[in-house]
Design a protein around this motif. Structure first.
Motif, PDB file in Angstrom:
ATOM      1  N   LYS A 121       1.724  -5.018   4.490  1.00 36.28           N
ATOM      2  CA  LYS A 121       0.751  -3.969   4.155  1.00 36.28           C
ATOM      3  C   LYS A 121       0.343  -4.154   2.701  1.00 36.28           C
ATOM      4  CE  LYS A 121       2.017  -0.235   7.252  1.00 36.28           C
ATOM      5  NZ  LYS A 121       2.248   1.196   7.323  1.00 36.28           N
ATOM      6  N   PHE A 164      -5.226   4.896  11.185  1.00 36.80           N
ATOM      7  CA  PHE A 164      -5.788   3.761  11.921  1.00 36.80           C
ATOM      8  C   PHE A 164      -5.149   2.438  11.516  1.00 36.80           C
ATOM      9  CE2 PHE A 164      -8.147   5.139   8.252  1.00 36.80           C
ATOM     10  CZ  PHE A 164      -8.096   4.006   7.451  1.00 36.80           C
ATOM     11  N   CYS A 165      -3.968   2.481  10.880  1.00 36.42           N
ATOM     12  CA  CYS A 165      -3.396   1.249  10.336  1.00 36.42           C
ATOM     13  C   CYS A 165      -3.103   0.245  11.441  1.00 36.42           C
ATOM     14  CB  CYS A 165      -2.128   1.548   9.560  1.00 36.42           C
ATOM     15  SG  CYS A 165      -1.443   0.041   8.848  1.00 36.42           S
ATOM     16  N   ASN A 210      -0.106   4.054   1.457  1.00 32.97           N
ATOM     17  CA  ASN A 210      -0.724   4.941   2.450  1.00 32.97           C
ATOM     18  C   ASN A 210      -0.022   4.849   3.808  1.00 32.97           C
ATOM     19  OD1 ASN A 210      -2.753   5.057   0.389  1.00 32.97           O
ATOM     20  ND2 ASN A 210      -3.548   3.145   1.227  1.00 32.97           N
ATOM     21  N   HIS A 211      -0.398   5.758   4.663  1.00 30.66           N
ATOM     22  CA  HIS A 211       0.055   5.731   6.060  1.00 30.66           C
ATOM     23  C   HIS A 211      -1.150   6.112   6.913  1.00 30.66           C
ATOM     24  CE1 HIS A 211       4.198   5.377   4.696  1.00 30.66           C
ATOM     25  NE2 HIS A 211       3.880   6.271   3.791  1.00 30.66           N
ATOM     26  N   CYS A 212      -2.117   5.217   6.943  1.00 24.87           N
ATOM     27  CA  CYS A 212      -3.403   5.542   7.561  1.00 24.87           C
ATOM     28  C   CYS A 212      -3.261   5.795   9.066  1.00 24.87           C
ATOM     29  CB  CYS A 212      -4.395   4.410   7.345  1.00 24.87           C
ATOM     30  SG  CYS A 212      -4.658   4.021   5.616  1.00 24.87           S
ATOM     31  N   THR A 250      -7.513   0.096  -1.098  1.00 25.87           N
ATOM     32  CA  THR A 250      -7.852   1.523  -1.074  1.00 25.87           C
ATOM     33  C   THR A 250      -7.875   2.112  -2.483  1.00 25.87           C
ATOM     34  OG1 THR A 250      -5.552   2.200  -0.850  1.00 25.87           O
ATOM     35  CG2 THR A 250      -6.779   1.798   1.195  1.00 25.87           C
ATOM     36  N   SER A 291      -4.736  -6.732   6.899  1.00 25.13           N
ATOM     37  CA  SER A 291      -4.200  -5.434   7.256  1.00 25.13           C
ATOM     38  C   SER A 291      -5.239  -4.364   7.561  1.00 25.13           C
ATOM     39  CB  SER A 291      -3.284  -4.947   6.143  1.00 25.13           C
ATOM     40  OG  SER A 291      -3.991  -4.954   4.928  1.00 25.13           O
ATOM     41  N   ASN A 292      -6.282  -4.279   6.761  1.00 19.80           N
ATOM     42  CA  ASN A 292      -7.171  -3.143   6.983  1.00 19.80           C
ATOM     43  C   ASN A 292      -8.326  -3.477   7.920  1.00 19.80           C
ATOM     44  OD1 ASN A 292      -7.977  -4.782   5.007  1.00 19.80           O
ATOM     45  ND2 ASN A 292      -8.067  -3.249   3.409  1.00 19.80           N
ATOM     46  N   VAL A 333      -1.695  -2.629  11.031  1.00 19.74           N
ATOM     47  CA  VAL A 333      -0.377  -3.254  10.837  1.00 19.74           C
ATOM     48  C   VAL A 333       0.676  -2.518  11.672  1.00 19.74           C
ATOM     49  CG1 VAL A 333       1.375  -3.906   9.133  1.00 19.74           C
ATOM     50  CG2 VAL A 333      -1.036  -3.956   8.514  1.00 19.74           C
ATOM     51  N   CYS A 373       0.838  -1.199   0.000  1.00 20.55           N
ATOM     52  CA  CYS A 373       0.000   0.000   0.000  1.00 20.55           C
ATOM     53  C   CYS A 373       0.874   1.251   0.000  1.00 20.55           C
ATOM     54  CB  CYS A 373      -0.975  -0.012   1.172  1.00 20.55           C
ATOM     55  SG  CYS A 373      -0.383   0.775   2.640  1.00 20.55           S
TER      56      CYS A 373
HETATM   57  S1  SF4 Z   1      -4.626   0.443   6.943  1.00 21.23           S
HETATM   58 FE1  SF4 Z   1      -4.251  -0.701   5.076  1.00 21.23          FE
HETATM   59  S2  SF4 Z   1      -4.124   0.869   3.518  1.00 21.23           S
HETATM   60 FE2  SF4 Z   1      -3.854   1.929   5.463  1.00 21.23          FE
HETATM   61  S3  SF4 Z   1      -1.643   2.016   5.803  1.00 21.23           S
HETATM   62 FE3  SF4 Z   1      -2.393   0.197   6.801  1.00 21.23          FE
HETATM   63  S4  SF4 Z   1      -2.134  -1.431   5.285  1.00 21.23           S
HETATM   64 FE4  SF4 Z   1      -2.026   0.509   4.200  1.00 21.23          FE
END
Ligand code: SF4
Length: 464
Positions: free
Chosen positions: A114, A97-98, A93-95, A129, A454-455, A100, A91
């Protein structure tokens, strides 16, 4: 071709075409009819031919061309080390709420991947995403009819989505959904709901825009953000409390009623956690429209209750008292307590054992993320007789007898020599174990289990 781009065979099914061709685990499929393969999607299309030239690379590096005829729908009958031969797409992204990023250091590597790979979305129901997808991907989706996909929407406000995912491209969610629709794909959607961020008015907007995308949009699941004690992200996030969960239920129920009236289905489903948190009953079965997001954990509680109710009691007669400890995460403990209490069996003594998750932090209350150490700490603290211990199968690694902290089921069994330790998956198992303990044994070979992904969702492992 690089090592990555070949499909490495993990297992050969007995009686399969692959066995007939004398393929063995470790062999790599390099190409079929001259076509290089990116993944098992390419493989299954290439294998639709009736005349096949299969280029294999054996473990010693030797290549061999095997030519044969087959029925067009005949499959090779193999399992690969990975469904994607050119590597999993990570991915971008750096969510906030991640999950992982919230895994304890030293946890198993597979939990830390991820992935954000639309192919895994099509194959396994993993949520993506779409921030790393370009025109070629949508073209392939159209060409190979890769549908449905599973999209992590989070919110439809472009700026807020870019902020939450910490990815500029995430703002293009509406455009990417349009691309998906133009490619002819249907999709299920998910929102990881963060209190004070994408809830309230923002959730209202997200629901409104996703609902307007029916029938391309097939469902919308809303799950509460999960936070572990290992989260180091500086952005402040809070989990929902009972009042917050009740507010979300009330807000979403209005939409559910509206869509029920319009088309006779619910379309929007809330994660079980909202109901458990708010102390409300989970909705009835028909509310879930056939459980389209069960692999995402949506409706697991109702499904568990259904399985329990549909399962027969085992005829075992307990001449001697049977003392069973039922290990569970704290969130579903009251539900298990209720079901166990409804069973009228002489000499059966059931003790529900809710285990606080010290490993990830007490805010994590699901059974599937319990470690063996936490389970054993809790069991060791309890006195009294014990004939058997039921542990949630979801706490074991898929297809293996190993907990998240690498303790094996056998090690746990050795720690409790006087009691039999048995995994339980679902309401049917639970009823079978309680009512037929003397003969209950869970054979886990070939199990299809749920694994955490992961999500913040759960996905089912399938094999090609
Ligand atoms: S939640 Fe999913 S999309 Fe967002 S940073 Fe983590 S692995 Fe990536």
């Amino acid at each position: 071709m690089s090592k990555q781009h070949a499909g490495v065979i993990l297992r050969i099914y007995p009686g399969s075409l692959a066995e007939e061709l004398e393929l063995v685990p470790g062999d790599k499929i390099v190409s079929i009819n001259g076509q290089e393969l990116r993944d098992i999607i390419d493989l299954s299309f290439a294998m639709a031919d009736e005349e096949i030239d299969l280029l294999i690379e054996h473990a010693d590096g030797e290549q061999e061309m095997i030519s044969f005829d087959k029925e067009f729908d005949e499959e090779l009958g193999v399992e690969f080390e990975s469904a994607v031969f050119d590597g999993i797409r990570n991915c971008a992204n750096h969510c906030y709420f991640c999950f992982v990023d919230m895994i304890a250091p030293n946890m198993r590597g597979s939990l830390s991947i991820k992935d954000d790979d639309y192919r895994l979305s099509f194959l396994y129901g993993n949520f993506v995403t779409m921030t790393n997808m370009g025109p070629a991907d949508f073209k392939r989706i159209e060409q190979f009819h890769l549908s449905p996909l599973y999209v992590s929407v989070q919110c439809m406000n472009p700026e807020l989505r870019a902020q939450m995912l910490r990815c500029k491209g995430a703002a293009r969610i509406a455009e990417q959904l349009d691309n998906l629709e133009r490619a002819g794909a249907e999709y299920h959607t998910q929102v990881v709901l963060c209190s004070g961020l994408n809830d309230g008015e923002e959730l209202e907007r997200t629901i409104r825009e996703i609902v307007a995308r029916r029938p391309h949009a097939q469902s919308l699941a809303i799950v509460p953000v999960g936070i572990t004690k290992y989260r180091t992200d500086p952005f402040p996030l809070e989990q929902f409390d009972a009042q917050g969960a009740a507010r979300v239920i009330d807000q979403v129920e209005k939409w559910q009623r509206k869509i029920q009236q319009e088309e006779g289905r619910t379309f929007i489903y809330l994660g079980d956690e909202f109901y458990l948190l708010a102390g409300r009953d989970v909705p009835p079965s028909d509310f879930y429209d056939g459980f389209p997001q069960l692999d995402n954990g949506i409706g697991l509680t109702r499904n568990f209750i259904n399985d329990w109710e549909a399962a027969p009691d085992q005829p075992d007669v307990y001449d001697e008292p049977v003392y069973l400890d039922v290990v569970t995460g704290t969130s579903v403990a009251p539900m298990l307590q209720k079901l166990a209490a409804s069973l009228d069996k002489e000499n059966l003594h059931v003790r529900i054992v809710p285990v606080e998750n010290d490993h990830f932090g007490h805010t994590v209350n699901v059974s599937g993320l319990l470690t063996a150490k936490d389970i054993m700490r809790k069991l060791d603290s309890l006195s009294g007789k014990r004939t058997g211990i039921l542990i949630p199968e979801s706490a074991l690694r898929s297809g293996e007898d190993v907990f998240l902290d690498d303790v094996t089921l056998q090690q746990m069994q050795a720690h409790y020599p006087a009691a039999r330790v048995e995994p339980v998956q679902g309401g049917k198992d639970f009823r079978a174990a309680l009512s037929g303990w003397t003969s209950y044994h869970k054979d886990r070979s070939g199990e299809t289990a749920y694994t955490w992904q992961s999500n913040a969702g759960y996905t089912k492992n399938i094999q090609y």
